[in-house]
Design a protein around this motif. Sequence first.
Motif, PDB file in Angstrom:
ATOM      1  N   ALA A   3       0.719  -1.155  -0.037  1.00  0.00           N
ATOM      2  CA  ALA A   3       0.056   0.176   0.024  1.00  0.00           C
ATOM      3  C   ALA A   3       0.874   1.269   0.032  1.00  0.00           C
ATOM      4  CB  ALA A   3      -0.926  -0.192   1.145  1.00  0.00           C
ATOM      5  N   ARG A  32     -13.258  -0.038   3.731  1.00  0.00           N
ATOM      6  CA  ARG A  32     -11.906   0.073   3.100  1.00  0.00           C
ATOM      7  C   ARG A  32     -12.182   0.339   1.442  1.00  0.00           C
ATOM      8  NH1 ARG A  32      -7.436  -0.976   5.259  1.00  0.00           N
ATOM      9  NH2 ARG A  32      -8.331  -2.733   6.485  1.00  0.00           N
ATOM     10  N   LYS A  34     -10.358   0.672  -1.969  1.00  0.00           N
ATOM     11  CA  LYS A  34      -9.316   0.371  -2.661  1.00  0.00           C
ATOM     12  C   LYS A  34      -9.406   1.132  -3.971  1.00  0.00           C
ATOM     13  CE  LYS A  34      -6.193  -3.093  -4.758  1.00  0.00           C
ATOM     14  NZ  LYS A  34      -5.836  -2.281  -6.060  1.00  0.00           N
ATOM     15  N   THR A  79     -13.325  -3.140  -0.587  1.00  0.00           N
ATOM     16  CA  THR A  79     -12.644  -4.159  -0.444  1.00  0.00           C
ATOM     17  C   THR A  79     -12.908  -4.973   1.081  1.00  0.00           C
ATOM     18  OG1 THR A  79     -10.528  -3.302   0.025  1.00  0.00           O
ATOM     19  CG2 THR A  79     -10.670  -3.861  -2.250  1.00  0.00           C
ATOM     20  N   SER A 100      -3.139   4.202  -2.723  1.00  0.00           N
ATOM     21  CA  SER A 100      -3.701   3.158  -3.114  1.00  0.00           C
ATOM     22  C   SER A 100      -4.915   2.660  -2.364  1.00  0.00           C
ATOM     23  CB  SER A 100      -2.834   1.776  -2.857  1.00  0.00           C
ATOM     24  OG  SER A 100      -2.263   1.626  -1.574  1.00  0.00           O
ATOM     25  N   GLU A 101      -5.315   3.417  -1.223  1.00  0.00           N
ATOM     26  CA  GLU A 101      -6.558   2.989  -0.527  1.00  0.00           C
ATOM     27  C   GLU A 101      -6.948   4.174   0.369  1.00  0.00           C
ATOM     28  OE1 GLU A 101      -5.693  -0.637   1.453  1.00  0.00           O
ATOM     29  OE2 GLU A 101      -5.435   0.272   3.543  1.00  0.00           O
TER      30      GLU A 101
END
Length: 360
Positions: A3, A32, A34, A79, A100-101
């Motif tokens: 990440a 979460r 992503k 996710t 990335s998230e």
Amino acid sequence: MPAWALEIDKADIRKAEIIEVHPETLGEGEVRLKLDRFALTANNITYAAFGEVMRYWDFFPASASNKGRLPVWGFAEITESRHPALGVGERVYGYFPAASELVVQADKITPAGFIDVSAHRAELAAPYNRYVRCAGDAAYSASHEAEQMVLQPLFLTGWLLARYLNAEKGFGAEQVFLTSASSKTAIGMAKCLRDENPAGVEVVGLTSQGSRDFVERLGLYDRVVTYADIPELSLGTASAIVDFAGNADINRALHQRLARDLTVNIRVGGAHWEDSTPAPDLPGPKPSFFFAPDHVQRVIAELGAGGFQSAYGQSWLDFAGRAKSWLTFREFNGADACLDIYNKLIAGDAMARDGLVISA
């Protein structure tokens, strides 16, 4: 890959780096997201340049107090979820860090979307805290995600500016100069004024010599002039400025030439971020900052949520449908590409006619 997040030195936005981040453990009601794809445009440089003043840095806390995480617009998938109304695999659109998230505290959930009610975002501009559920968005099209990411936030600002200018009867001006006329937000505003201009204001695109042909080919401006032409602009015509460039030298040249004719200078962006602060002694009206989220709230209050979506939605769909006639979408992959494109935008090396997308 691990990440990651793009982090920027708040004191010098030319200094950026990719850092590895450790995924957070979710609490009750958290989700979460992503990141799948997001856009990078000159608008993101405006977010960085005005990060402290407009609190853009406050949306996504960074690893240190002197660092900031760059806000971007894009698509993500759920996710992991600890909210019973939101399931894994759902696709959403909204305001994210270049990373990335993102973990959000989801609430006020409807079929159309939800709000991140994390404590640190509670006092920030509300439109940035809403996430759209793609399955519940009648305007969503998987084949037009690039247009949505790259253009929709910019077009909304252009649409609001055109509406504002019309509501104020052109601020008494007979002509309005749009600086950085090749920018996507300026193009959006020019398109809206081409569609509806009850004040009859002449829309003049101001651009560099290198971008003049591109701007003229758009067919959206009544007239196109270059920055070198400013000392020769004719006098005696009431004039307004909508400043997307944020260049102090251009502002001074316009004010010195048109001081007696100027009725308003609306400051929008900071494409020329290194020298964007207007001089305090400019002749004529002082530049006033346009903050789009405030205007969104005003228009919603005026038209209602349904009326706002109807009025804005049709104009947006028309604009998006024509985008590929003047804009080339280019997609890049991963953290290193994100940093590289950011550095190119900072250096002014990215072309206005390119729509840049990062696959996270």
